[in-house]
Write an enzyme that holds these catalytic residues in place. Sequence first.
Site, PDB file in Angstrom:
ATOM      1  N   HIS A 100       0.835  -1.205   0.000  1.00 42.71           N
ATOM      2  CA  HIS A 100       0.000   0.000   0.000  1.00 42.71           C
ATOM      3  C   HIS A 100       0.872   1.259   0.000  1.00 42.71           C
ATOM      4  O   HIS A 100       2.052   1.216   0.303  1.00 42.71           O
ATOM      5  CB  HIS A 100      -0.914   0.033   1.231  1.00 42.71           C
ATOM      6  CG  HIS A 100      -0.150   0.220   2.520  1.00 42.71           C
ATOM      7  ND1 HIS A 100       0.593  -0.775   3.097  1.00 42.71           N
ATOM      8  CD2 HIS A 100      -0.010   1.306   3.324  1.00 42.71           C
ATOM      9  CE1 HIS A 100       1.163  -0.323   4.194  1.00 42.71           C
ATOM     10  NE2 HIS A 100       0.825   0.940   4.366  1.00 42.71           N
ATOM     11  N   ASP A 102       0.503   4.994   1.971  1.00 44.97           N
ATOM     12  CA  ASP A 102      -0.291   5.480   3.106  1.00 44.97           C
ATOM     13  C   ASP A 102      -1.413   6.416   2.629  1.00 44.97           C
ATOM     14  O   ASP A 102      -1.149   7.412   1.947  1.00 44.97           O
ATOM     15  CB  ASP A 102       0.606   6.219   4.118  1.00 44.97           C
ATOM     16  CG  ASP A 102       1.614   5.286   4.776  1.00 44.97           C
ATOM     17  OD1 ASP A 102       1.339   4.067   4.869  1.00 44.97           O
ATOM     18  OD2 ASP A 102       2.684   5.769   5.202  1.00 44.97           O
TER      19      ASP A 102
END
Length: 276
Positions: A100, A102
């Site tokens: 991912h 953030d």
Amino acid sequence: MSLSVQNITPVIGAEVSGVDLGQIDDVTAAALRRLLADRGVLVFRDQHLDHEAHKRAAACFGNGQLHCHPLAAISGSADPAVLTIKATANSAFVAGDGWHTDVSCDPAPIRASLLYMHEVPENGGGDTVFASMTEAYALLSEPVRDLIGNLRAVHDGAVPWRQGYGKEPPAGTEYNRTAHPLVIAHPDNGKPLLWVNRGFTTHIEGVSRLESRHLLEMLFHHIEATPRVQCRVRWDKNTLVIWDNIATQHHAVWDYFPHTRHAERVSVVGGELQAA
Ligand code: SIN
């Protein structure tokens, strides 16, 4: 301060010594900003920071404005600018355990995050793997670059909960949902980079669901399965890592259950993303 830099791989990451992050002056801050734009991930060992010093160091990056995470209070932090990241024998899931960027769901996403380690798992593990999105883009073939160059994708803050943790987001927390270009220009050096991540990106606009799903899966796989765009950071207590949250993505490996890992993150925001 006399800064010394050792690259982790030729592409991404550097170990930096000779810096006390609790006492950064303007010249050192400017040098660290340049280094971060160049290497994407900076690792500092043996730092001694309280919350105020951690936040002061963070404010040297991005536009200097600290990010307040919707989960800060739930994470156990009394300070909205400090996010606790802690896994124990009682954890059912761990923040960051999956590729991912953030909170890429925000209209002006986090520019840089500074994670400070308080406790490492007693039996090893708990590394974080980072990937360079500049290099991931550079490795795509010309026809694929042409295909994705004008597309936008939606990033949804509820996705890590529903798909990652198998739960609805906690009551009272609110998440953004934003469409960003798939290929953006790095805010400092203008280099094109790939901006989709499995953690938050739900679909590409203007194509069929089937096309969106397969195109995204191809790009996620390219990022996650290409070790030459990645580096792996091993943590010690008092290590602080700064990552450029626009030019990289990461995966915090949860391989240490039932042991405890405890860190705190302070992030700074930047501007809206611009298409390359
Ligand atoms: C995060 O995704 O911010 C957490 C990274 C980590 O725990 O290493």
